[in-house]
Design a protein around this motif. Structure first.
Motif, mmCIF file in Angstrom:
data_model
loop_
_atom_site.group_PDB
_atom_site.id
_atom_site.type_symbol
_atom_site.label_atom_id
_atom_site.label_comp_id
_atom_site.label_asym_id
_atom_site.label_seq_id
_atom_site.Cartn_x
_atom_site.Cartn_y
_atom_site.Cartn_z
ATOM 1 N N VAL A 17 0.864 -1.172 0.000
ATOM 2 C CA VAL A 17 0.000 0.000 0.000
ATOM 3 C C VAL A 17 0.898 1.219 0.000
ATOM 4 O O VAL A 17 1.725 1.390 0.889
ATOM 5 N N ALA A 18 0.801 2.069 -0.990
ATOM 6 C CA ALA A 18 1.663 3.239 -1.104
ATOM 7 C C ALA A 18 0.927 4.487 -0.646
ATOM 8 O O ALA A 18 -0.297 4.558 -0.688
ATOM 9 N N VAL A 19 1.673 5.492 -0.232
ATOM 10 C CA VAL A 19 1.110 6.773 0.169
ATOM 11 C C VAL A 19 1.539 7.813 -0.864
ATOM 12 O O VAL A 19 2.721 8.055 -1.062
ATOM 13 N N ALA A 20 0.589 8.406 -1.560
ATOM 14 C CA ALA A 20 0.914 9.366 -2.618
ATOM 15 C C ALA A 20 1.461 10.658 -2.030
ATOM 16 O O ALA A 20 0.919 11.199 -1.080
ATOM 17 N N THR A 21 2.578 11.140 -2.596
ATOM 18 C CA THR A 21 3.185 12.373 -2.111
ATOM 19 C C THR A 21 3.569 13.337 -3.220
ATOM 20 O O THR A 21 3.940 14.465 -2.936
ATOM 21 N N HIS A 22 3.511 12.941 -4.492
ATOM 22 C CA HIS A 22 3.989 13.782 -5.582
ATOM 23 C C HIS A 22 3.366 13.258 -6.861
ATOM 24 O O HIS A 22 3.116 12.065 -6.990
ATOM 25 N N PRO A 23 3.108 14.093 -7.868
ATOM 26 C CA PRO A 23 2.256 13.690 -8.973
ATOM 27 C C PRO A 23 2.837 12.794 -10.052
ATOM 28 O O PRO A 23 2.117 12.439 -10.965
ATOM 29 N N SER A 24 4.109 12.418 -10.036
ATOM 30 C CA SER A 24 4.630 11.629 -11.144
ATOM 31 C C SER A 24 5.724 10.685 -10.708
ATOM 32 O O SER A 24 6.367 10.898 -9.685
ATOM 33 N N PRO A 25 5.967 9.584 -11.475
ATOM 34 C CA PRO A 25 7.036 8.667 -11.142
ATOM 35 C C PRO A 25 8.384 9.355 -11.236
ATOM 36 O O PRO A 25 8.531 10.398 -11.866
ATOM 37 N N ALA A 26 9.395 8.749 -10.616
ATOM 38 C CA ALA A 26 10.731 9.327 -10.654
ATOM 39 C C ALA A 26 11.745 8.264 -11.022
ATOM 40 O O ALA A 26 11.519 7.075 -10.792
ATOM 41 N N VAL A 114 4.654 1.758 -7.753
ATOM 42 C CA VAL A 114 5.370 2.142 -8.972
ATOM 43 C C VAL A 114 5.282 3.656 -9.187
ATOM 44 O O VAL A 114 6.283 4.323 -9.497
ATOM 45 N N ASP A 115 4.093 4.207 -9.026
ATOM 46 C CA ASP A 115 3.871 5.623 -9.322
ATOM 47 C C ASP A 115 4.424 6.560 -8.256
ATOM 48 O O ASP A 115 4.729 7.715 -8.522
ATOM 49 N N GLY A 116 4.496 6.076 -7.027
ATOM 50 C CA GLY A 116 4.963 6.949 -5.940
ATOM 51 C C GLY A 116 3.824 7.679 -5.265
ATOM 52 O O GLY A 116 2.935 7.072 -4.691
ATOM 53 N N PRO A 117 3.846 8.931 -5.451
ATOM 54 C CA PRO A 117 4.829 9.780 -6.140
ATOM 55 C C PRO A 117 6.087 9.993 -5.305
ATOM 56 O O PRO A 117 6.086 9.788 -4.103
ATOM 57 N N TYR A 118 7.169 10.431 -5.946
ATOM 58 C CA TYR A 118 8.468 10.539 -5.307
ATOM 59 C C TYR A 118 9.077 11.921 -5.513
ATOM 60 O O TYR A 118 8.606 12.704 -6.349
ATOM 61 N N THR A 119 10.114 12.202 -4.742
ATOM 62 C CA THR A 119 10.811 13.488 -4.813
ATOM 63 C C THR A 119 12.205 13.253 -5.374
ATOM 64 O O THR A 119 13.118 12.866 -4.643
ATOM 65 N N ASN A 120 12.349 13.439 -6.659
ATOM 66 C CA ASN A 120 13.625 13.165 -7.300
ATOM 67 C C ASN A 120 13.793 14.122 -8.485
ATOM 68 O O ASN A 120 12.924 14.144 -9.369
ATOM 69 N N PRO A 121 14.837 14.937 -8.467
ATOM 70 C CA PRO A 121 15.969 14.942 -7.540
ATOM 71 C C PRO A 121 15.619 15.567 -6.190
ATOM 72 O O PRO A 121 14.665 16.345 -6.081
ATOM 73 N N LEU A 122 16.414 15.214 -5.194
ATOM 74 C CA LEU A 122 16.235 15.739 -3.846
ATOM 75 C C LEU A 122 17.467 16.560 -3.491
ATOM 76 O O LEU A 122 18.542 16.004 -3.254
ATOM 77 N N PRO A 123 17.369 17.879 -3.481
ATOM 78 C CA PRO A 123 18.545 18.712 -3.192
ATOM 79 C C PRO A 123 19.023 18.533 -1.759
ATOM 80 O O PRO A 123 18.241 18.189 -0.865
ATOM 81 N N LYS A 124 20.307 18.788 -1.522
ATOM 82 C CA LYS A 124 20.879 18.652 -0.189
ATOM 83 C C LYS A 124 20.766 19.932 0.628
ATOM 84 O O LYS A 124 20.685 19.884 1.853
ATOM 85 N N ASP A 125 20.798 21.062 -0.030
ATOM 86 C CA ASP A 125 20.817 22.334 0.680
ATOM 87 C C ASP A 125 19.423 22.714 1.187
ATOM 88 O O ASP A 125 18.452 22.704 0.414
ATOM 89 N N PRO A 126 19.302 23.079 2.479
ATOM 90 C CA PRO A 126 18.001 23.466 3.038
ATOM 91 C C PRO A 126 17.280 24.559 2.255
ATOM 92 O O PRO A 126 16.059 24.463 2.065
ATOM 93 N N PRO A 127 17.956 25.627 1.775
ATOM 94 C CA PRO A 127 17.216 26.650 1.020
ATOM 95 C C PRO A 127 16.549 26.093 -0.237
ATOM 96 O O PRO A 127 15.451 26.539 -0.604
#
Length: 342
Positions: A17-26, A114-127
């Motif tokens: 069971v996935a939890v949707a967090t973003h609108p597209s696969p990554a 499969v769909d996620g959604p996911y956060t990719n790319p994920l920047p390292k810098d907080p700003p």
């Protein structure tokens, strides 16, 4: 170690069971491989049983190390056994009644995974992170790693035929499946979804006091009688931000929290950084939950890097894996005493 493991890969398949967090696969992130023969099924079986019993071995990886040693010591103390940190005959005998928790299960990938959604790319810098709607998992393998209390590399090693994520694919994964998902109705729906996604068991012992011990990098949960009922590997403090020794109290919890990034509070922050509000998500600085303490600016929280627990430094707070701190949140309540000692 004596043989405890049952043949890997057996058992009925389960749907994810996935939890949707973003609108597209990554696209998938690179997974550093480990050899399949580096995973000892007997060690993984012990890790799985300890994980179910609340004596967390950290990342379930089928390998011996400091986290498994600490988990064994906690279990031995709780059961009145000689505290050796080894899977000796007395300990294996005490674990034997729980052998039904097999080391692995088969998981069937569904469309949501499969769909996620996911956060990719994920920047390292907080700003840069502050510009995102969510600090979610980078890809399905990272989400699966957290769900089954392991890492993408371990899942890849357990599935030498390949881990290309697609609907209907069956993967062998560590058996972190809970006995109950009946989470309290008082919890918000998004927090119950997080508990479900991390395979956190709804049945947990009640803690009267927690003890954070710098000497062995663990957080212990004690009941009203002072009996040890759970233990988690933890990261706590550094030379710049030492663990605040003393007796404190838990004030409450912020589920799936945003994080107020204030560079003035971090010795290693970029001098050019400004204050920023970072969005929620398991890859945020405090992971999936912040358990607030009576000591200002200090808390118990999760991490985006579970493999570093007990092996890295923190900014003074107590850091657990996301699945362990989520589990801890079911054991404590506002007013629970928190003792920090060396």
């Amino acid at each position: 170690m004596k043989k405890l493991a049952i043949a890997m890969g057996g058992g009925a398949a389960m749907a994810l069971v996935a939890v949707a967090t973003h609108p597209s696969p990554a696209p998938a992130q690179e997974v550093k491989p480990i050899a399949a023969d580096a995973i000892d099924p007997s060690v993984m079986h012990v890790q799985v049983i300890l994980d179910h019993l609340g004596f967390s071995p950290g990342v379930i990886d089928g390998r011996r190390g400091m986290s498994l040693t600490a988990a064994l010591k906690g279990f031995q103390e709780a059961r009145g056994l000689p505290v050796t940190g080894e899977p000796d005959s007395a300990t294996l005998k005490a674990l034997y009644p729980y052998r039904g928790w097999r080391p692995t299960v088969r998981a069937v990938i569904d469309q949501k995974t499969v769909d996620g959604p996911y956060t990719n790319p994920l920047p390292k810098d907080p700003p840069e992170q502050a510009k995102l709607p969510r600090l979610g998992y980078r890809d399905a393998m990272e989400a699966l790693g957290e769900r089954f209390h392991t890492t993408p590399a371990v899942i890849a090693a357990l599935n030498p035929a390949g881990t290309q994520i697609k609907v209907g694919q069956v993967l062998v994964v560590p058996n972190s499946l809970p006995t109950s998902r009946a989470y309290p109705d008082v919890f918000p729906s998004d927090w119950k979804a997080t508990l479900n996604s991390l395979n956190v068991d709804a049945r947990q012992p009640k803690g009267e006091k927690i003890v954070v011990d710098k000497s062995d990098s663990v957080l212990r949960v004690l009941d009203k009688q002072g009996k040890l009922v759970a233990q988690f590997q933890a990261t706590m403090g550094s030379q710049y931000d030492p663990l605040p020794l003393g007796t404190w109290k838990i004030y409450g919890a912020d589920y799936n929290p945003q994080f107020h990034y204030n560079p003035a509070l971090f010795w290693d922050a970029d001098k050019n950084d400004r204050k920023a509000m970072l969005p929620p998500g398991p890859n945020g600085p405090v992971g999936v939950i912040w358990i607030d303490l009576s000591k200002p600016h200090y808390g118990i929280h999760g991490t985006p890097n579970p493999e570093t627990i007990g092996r890295a430094e923190s900014h003074g707070c107590i850091r657990l894996t996301n699945w362990d701190v989520a589990r801890l949140s079911l054991m404590v309540k506002p007013g629970t005493q928190a003792v920090f000692q060396e």
